[in-house]
Design an enzyme around this catalytic site. Structure first.
Site, PDB file in Angstrom:
ATOM      1  N   HIS A  19       1.003  -1.182   0.036  1.00 45.30           N
ATOM      2  CA  HIS A  19      -0.110   0.000  -0.085  1.00 45.30           C
ATOM      3  C   HIS A  19       0.766   1.145   0.096  1.00 45.30           C
ATOM      4  O   HIS A  19       1.794   1.228   0.522  1.00 45.30           O
ATOM      5  CB  HIS A  19      -0.885   0.174   1.309  1.00 45.30           C
ATOM      6  CG  HIS A  19      -1.963  -0.987   1.110  1.00 45.30           C
ATOM      7  ND1 HIS A  19      -3.040  -1.288   2.052  1.00 45.30           N
ATOM      8  CD2 HIS A  19      -2.607  -1.565  -0.006  1.00 45.30           C
ATOM      9  CE1 HIS A  19      -3.758  -2.231   1.535  1.00 45.30           C
ATOM     10  NE2 HIS A  19      -3.556  -2.327   0.524  1.00 45.30           N
ATOM     11  N   ASP A  67       1.011   4.057   1.477  1.00 46.44           N
ATOM     12  CA  ASP A  67       1.404   4.659   2.785  1.00 46.44           C
ATOM     13  C   ASP A  67       2.486   3.811   3.418  1.00 46.44           C
ATOM     14  O   ASP A  67       3.247   4.708   4.288  1.00 46.44           O
ATOM     15  CB  ASP A  67       0.338   4.966   3.739  1.00 46.44           C
ATOM     16  CG  ASP A  67      -0.620   3.480   4.061  1.00 46.44           C
ATOM     17  OD1 ASP A  67      -0.747   2.560   3.343  1.00 46.44           O
ATOM     18  OD2 ASP A  67      -0.800   3.214   5.235  1.00 46.44           O
TER      19      ASP A  67
END
Length: 178
Positions: free
Chosen positions: A50, A52
């Site tokens: 992901h 982030d």
């Protein structure tokens, strides 16, 4: 968005080795503020793909490629990037997306898919599959347990309560629950 913090990234130093755990947004800036040259990293562990947790990974790797071209420090070692299955393809695909497919042929970075246990000198790193669902989609995510002697450091990555997370943090001296 805030100026007070960056995405997940933790630097673990063990036996003279610099280990980066995740590489979220702002990692390169925080390394610079800490006086750490990205070329000094020995290992990178990516808990999942992901953004982030992985936004600065491509930029980090580009440091390895571009620094020598600009007369900066030459890469002296082969950093190893550990991650979920597909870690090498993930990097190569980012290169294609950014129209810099340099990692198709660049051989000064080694990629390793998580095994249950990785041995780095006297450091044992265990990867535990965890449950991570974001926006209704399941991620191939891991918690990481670093063991040296009788000391244990665990990083959850993104996870809900599950067996993998419970095993990873069992009797840990330090547990960072992201």
């Amino acid at each position: 968005v805030t100026t007070k913090r960056s995405g997940p990234a933790y630097l673990l130093e063990v036996d003279g080795k610099k280990i980066l755990i995740d590489c979220g947004s702002g990692t390169l800036k925080q390394l610079s503020k800490s006086g750490i040259n990205p070329l000094d990293l020995d290992y990178v562990f990516l808990t999942h793909f992901h953004p982030d947790h992985a936004t600065d990974l491509f930029g980090l790797q580009m440091n390895f490629v571009l620094n020598p071209l600009f007369g900066e420090k030459e890469i002296e070692k082969t950093p190893v990037i550990y991650g979920p299955p597909g870690i090498e393809d993930f990097t190569k695909n980012l290169g294609k997306i950014f129209e810099m497919p340099i990692f198709e042929t660049y051989d000064k970075i080694k990629y390793e898919v998580f095994k249950e246990t990785q041995q780095i000198g006297g450091l044992i790193v265990k990867a535990f599959k965890v449950n991570h669902i974001a926006a209704g989609f399941s991620a191939n995510a891991y918690a990481l347990r670093f063991e040296e002697g009788d000391k244990v450091f665990t990083f959850s990555g993104d996870s809900t309560k599950c067996e993998g997370l419970e095993k990873a943090c069992e009797n840990a001296d330090i547990f960072i629950c992201d």
